[in-house]
Design a protein around this motif. Structure first.
Motif, PDB file in Angstrom:
ATOM      1  N   ALA A 124       0.810  -1.222   0.000  1.00 54.59           N
ATOM      2  CA  ALA A 124       0.000   0.000   0.000  1.00 54.59           C
ATOM      3  C   ALA A 124       0.843   1.272   0.000  1.00 54.59           C
ATOM      4  O   ALA A 124       0.493   2.251  -0.663  1.00 54.59           O
ATOM      5  CB  ALA A 124      -0.950  -0.002   1.189  1.00 54.59           C
ATOM      6  N   ASP A 125       1.948   1.277   0.741  1.00 55.45           N
ATOM      7  CA  ASP A 125       2.769   2.489   0.805  1.00 55.45           C
ATOM      8  C   ASP A 125       4.072   2.354   0.024  1.00 55.45           C
ATOM      9  O   ASP A 125       5.030   3.104   0.245  1.00 55.45           O
ATOM     10  CB  ASP A 125       3.051   2.872   2.263  1.00 55.45           C
ATOM     11  CG  ASP A 125       3.821   1.791   3.012  1.00 55.45           C
ATOM     12  OD1 ASP A 125       4.242   0.800   2.383  1.00 55.45           O
ATOM     13  OD2 ASP A 125       3.986   1.928   4.244  1.00 55.45           O
ATOM     14  N   ASN A 126       4.119   1.373  -0.875  1.00 52.24           N
ATOM     15  CA  ASN A 126       5.295   1.159  -1.738  1.00 52.24           C
ATOM     16  C   ASN A 126       6.569   0.858  -0.954  1.00 52.24           C
ATOM     17  O   ASN A 126       7.676   1.161  -1.421  1.00 52.24           O
ATOM     18  CB  ASN A 126       5.527   2.368  -2.659  1.00 52.24           C
ATOM     19  CG  ASN A 126       4.401   2.569  -3.650  1.00 52.24           C
ATOM     20  OD1 ASN A 126       3.921   1.613  -4.255  1.00 52.24           O
ATOM     21  ND2 ASN A 126       3.958   3.810  -3.803  1.00 52.24           N
ATOM     22  N   SER A 127       6.426   0.264   0.223  1.00 56.13           N
ATOM     23  CA  SER A 127       7.603  -0.052   1.029  1.00 56.13           C
ATOM     24  C   SER A 127       7.975  -1.531   0.943  1.00 56.13           C
ATOM     25  O   SER A 127       8.861  -1.995   1.676  1.00 56.13           O
ATOM     26  CB  SER A 127       7.349   0.315   2.496  1.00 56.13           C
ATOM     27  OG  SER A 127       6.329  -0.498   3.063  1.00 56.13           O
ATOM     28  N   LEU A 128       7.309  -2.270   0.065  1.00 53.33           N
ATOM     29  CA  LEU A 128       7.596  -3.698  -0.059  1.00 53.33           C
ATOM     30  C   LEU A 128       9.048  -3.903  -0.470  1.00 53.33           C
ATOM     31  O   LEU A 128       9.552  -3.251  -1.383  1.00 53.33           O
ATOM     32  CB  LEU A 128       6.670  -4.347  -1.090  1.00 53.33           C
ATOM     33  CG  LEU A 128       6.644  -5.878  -1.063  1.00 53.33           C
ATOM     34  CD1 LEU A 128       5.851  -6.368   0.151  1.00 53.33           C
ATOM     35  CD2 LEU A 128       6.019  -6.423  -2.339  1.00 53.33           C
ATOM     36  N   THR A 129       9.721  -4.813   0.213  1.00 56.62           N
ATOM     37  CA  THR A 129      11.121  -5.088  -0.083  1.00 56.62           C
ATOM     38  C   THR A 129      11.404  -6.555   0.211  1.00 56.62           C
ATOM     39  O   THR A 129      10.510  -7.316   0.600  1.00 56.62           O
ATOM     40  CB  THR A 129      12.053  -4.172   0.736  1.00 56.62           C
ATOM     41  OG1 THR A 129      13.403  -4.324   0.274  1.00 56.62           O
ATOM     42  CG2 THR A 129      11.984  -4.488   2.216  1.00 56.62           C
ATOM     43  N   SER A 130      12.633  -6.967   0.016  1.00 54.94           N
ATOM     44  CA  SER A 130      13.003  -8.354   0.271  1.00 54.94           C
ATOM     45  C   SER A 130      14.377  -8.418   0.917  1.00 54.94           C
ATOM     46  O   SER A 130      15.215  -7.528   0.734  1.00 54.94           O
ATOM     47  CB  SER A 130      12.983  -9.180  -1.016  1.00 54.94           C
ATOM     48  OG  SER A 130      13.869  -8.631  -1.975  1.00 54.94           O
ATOM     49  N   ILE A 131      14.586  -9.476   1.679  1.00 55.64           N
ATOM     50  CA  ILE A 131      15.872  -9.736   2.333  1.00 55.64           C
ATOM     51  C   ILE A 131      16.336 -11.108   1.869  1.00 55.64           C
ATOM     52  O   ILE A 131      15.648 -12.110   2.066  1.00 55.64           O
ATOM     53  CB  ILE A 131      15.747  -9.715   3.865  1.00 55.64           C
ATOM     54  CG1 ILE A 131      15.143  -8.395   4.345  1.00 55.64           C
ATOM     55  CG2 ILE A 131      17.109  -9.955   4.517  1.00 55.64           C
ATOM     56  CD1 ILE A 131      14.757  -8.392   5.826  1.00 55.64           C
ATOM     57  N   PHE A 149      20.293 -13.652  13.405  1.00 56.24           N
ATOM     58  CA  PHE A 149      19.029 -12.929  13.540  1.00 56.24           C
ATOM     59  C   PHE A 149      18.776 -12.079  12.309  1.00 56.24           C
ATOM     60  O   PHE A 149      19.660 -11.340  11.848  1.00 56.24           O
ATOM     61  CB  PHE A 149      19.048 -12.039  14.786  1.00 56.24           C
ATOM     62  CG  PHE A 149      17.834 -11.178  14.939  1.00 56.24           C
ATOM     63  CD1 PHE A 149      16.588 -11.746  15.191  1.00 56.24           C
ATOM     64  CD2 PHE A 149      17.916  -9.797  14.816  1.00 56.24           C
ATOM     65  CE1 PHE A 149      15.454 -10.958  15.310  1.00 56.24           C
ATOM     66  CE2 PHE A 149      16.790  -8.998  14.950  1.00 56.24           C
ATOM     67  CZ  PHE A 149      15.552  -9.580  15.198  1.00 56.24           C
ATOM     68  N   VAL A 150      17.544 -12.174  11.769  1.00 52.86           N
ATOM     69  CA  VAL A 150      17.110 -11.358  10.626  1.00 52.86           C
ATOM     70  C   VAL A 150      16.022 -10.408  11.110  1.00 52.86           C
ATOM     71  O   VAL A 150      15.004 -10.842  11.654  1.00 52.86           O
ATOM     72  CB  VAL A 150      16.552 -12.247   9.488  1.00 52.86           C
ATOM     73  CG1 VAL A 150      15.982 -11.374   8.367  1.00 52.86           C
ATOM     74  CG2 VAL A 150      17.631 -13.163   8.941  1.00 52.86           C
ATOM     75  N   ASN A 151      16.237  -9.112  10.909  1.00 53.50           N
ATOM     76  CA  ASN A 151      15.243  -8.107  11.299  1.00 53.50           C
ATOM     77  C   ASN A 151      14.391  -7.763  10.084  1.00 53.50           C
ATOM     78  O   ASN A 151      14.760  -6.943   9.247  1.00 53.50           O
ATOM     79  CB  ASN A 151      15.924  -6.860  11.849  1.00 53.50           C
ATOM     80  CG  ASN A 151      14.911  -5.812  12.340  1.00 53.50           C
ATOM     81  OD1 ASN A 151      13.702  -6.007  12.246  1.00 53.50           O
ATOM     82  ND2 ASN A 151      15.414  -4.707  12.862  1.00 53.50           N
ATOM     83  N   ALA A 152      13.220  -8.425   9.992  1.00 52.29           N
ATOM     84  CA  ALA A 152      12.287  -8.159   8.896  1.00 52.29           C
ATOM     85  C   ALA A 152      11.072  -7.390   9.386  1.00 52.29           C
ATOM     86  O   ALA A 152      10.020  -7.404   8.736  1.00 52.29           O
ATOM     87  CB  ALA A 152      11.862  -9.475   8.250  1.00 52.29           C
ATOM     88  N   SER A 153      11.213  -6.690  10.514  1.00 51.84           N
ATOM     89  CA  SER A 153      10.123  -5.880  11.066  1.00 51.84           C
ATOM     90  C   SER A 153      10.294  -4.429  10.639  1.00 51.84           C
ATOM     91  O   SER A 153      11.266  -3.769  11.037  1.00 51.84           O
ATOM     92  CB  SER A 153      10.129  -5.959  12.600  1.00 51.84           C
ATOM     93  OG  SER A 153       9.213  -5.050  13.150  1.00 51.84           O
TER      94      SER A 153
END
Length: 240
Positions: A124-131, A149-153
């Motif tokens: 919705a806010d064009n913040s979609l990304t990937s790790i 640890f992966v910070n996907a928050s």
């Protein structure tokens, strides 16, 4: 006599051509593992951690690879890749025949390797990304396992600290980043997740067993300012 010799020559010529054809056929068969999952031996997994991306699919060579779409916070585990060609396209599954491209990856993958792709943020806010992570590491010392640890928050931009049985294991891992693997002695751990610089506990994972020679990825996702299904949460993956 001349006729017999001609027949002999013709027979030998036919045998030679047949032999060459068989060699060519076997050679082409030997190249087949390029598109054979067992030949490539590359394990890959996708975790859809975006609350509004809805079900998504993976396309390689513009062909849909998965049979079951990736939904929010459902870990389907690793699968073998049939191809390594880029781009890897993550597309919405809501449209028949493939929806719009949400994520495009051009990672260079190696055979006999293990990888994960975390999809996070909001459409919705064009913040979609990937790790993208490489899920292999050196073998831990005897009697120890490895954890990262992966910070996907998306609300973890100020950093997240992780404590293992009260001892800080990871410090200020900012979004969307991840730590190196660290070794921990075998045993059970209570992992406590805090916002960096705060004593407020965001999440606790109790009694997580770390086994000898195993690799694990602890990850966060969701939003600290929400209380619905998209609220802050954590998960654990066994990489090996």
């Amino acid at each position: 006599m001349i006729v017999k010799n001609k027949w002999k020559i013709t027979g030998w010529l036919f045998a030679a051509i047949t032999c060459l054809w068989l060699c060519s056929f076997l050679s082409s068969c030997g190249k087949a593992p390029i598109s054979n999952p067992n030949g490539l031996n590359v394990k890959y997994q996708i975790l859809n951690l975006s609350p509004d991306a809805f079900p998504v699919d993976l396309y390689i060579r513009f062909l849909k690879i998965n049979t079951t779409s990736y939904t929010f916070n459902v870990n389907q585990g690793y699968f073998y890749l049939p191809y390594l060609d880029t781009p890897f396209l993550i597309r919405s599954s809501l449209t028949v025949g493939g929806g719009p491209v949400l994520v495009s990856r051009h990672d260079v993958l190696k055979t006999a390797a293990v990888y994960s792709l975390f999809i996070t943020g909001n459409v919705a806010d064009n913040s979609l990304t990937s790790i993208f992570t490489v899920d292999t590491s050196s073998v831990p010392a005897l009697g120890r396992g490895k954890v990262r640890f992966v910070n996907a928050s998306p609300t973890g931009t100020g950093g997240i600290d992780v404590y293992a049985n009260g001892v800080k294991a990871f410090s200020k891992v900012i979004y969307p980043k991840y730590s190196d693997f660290i070794e921990l002695p075998n045993g059970y751990y209570d992992f406590q997740i805090n916002t960096t610089g705060s004593s407020t506990i965001l999440q606790t994972l109790p009694k997580v067993q770390i086994q000898d020679g195993r690799l694990y990825t602890l990850y966060s996702y969701g939003y600290t300012n929400r209380t619905d299904s998209a609220a802050f949460n954590t998960g654990l993956i066994t990489n090996r």
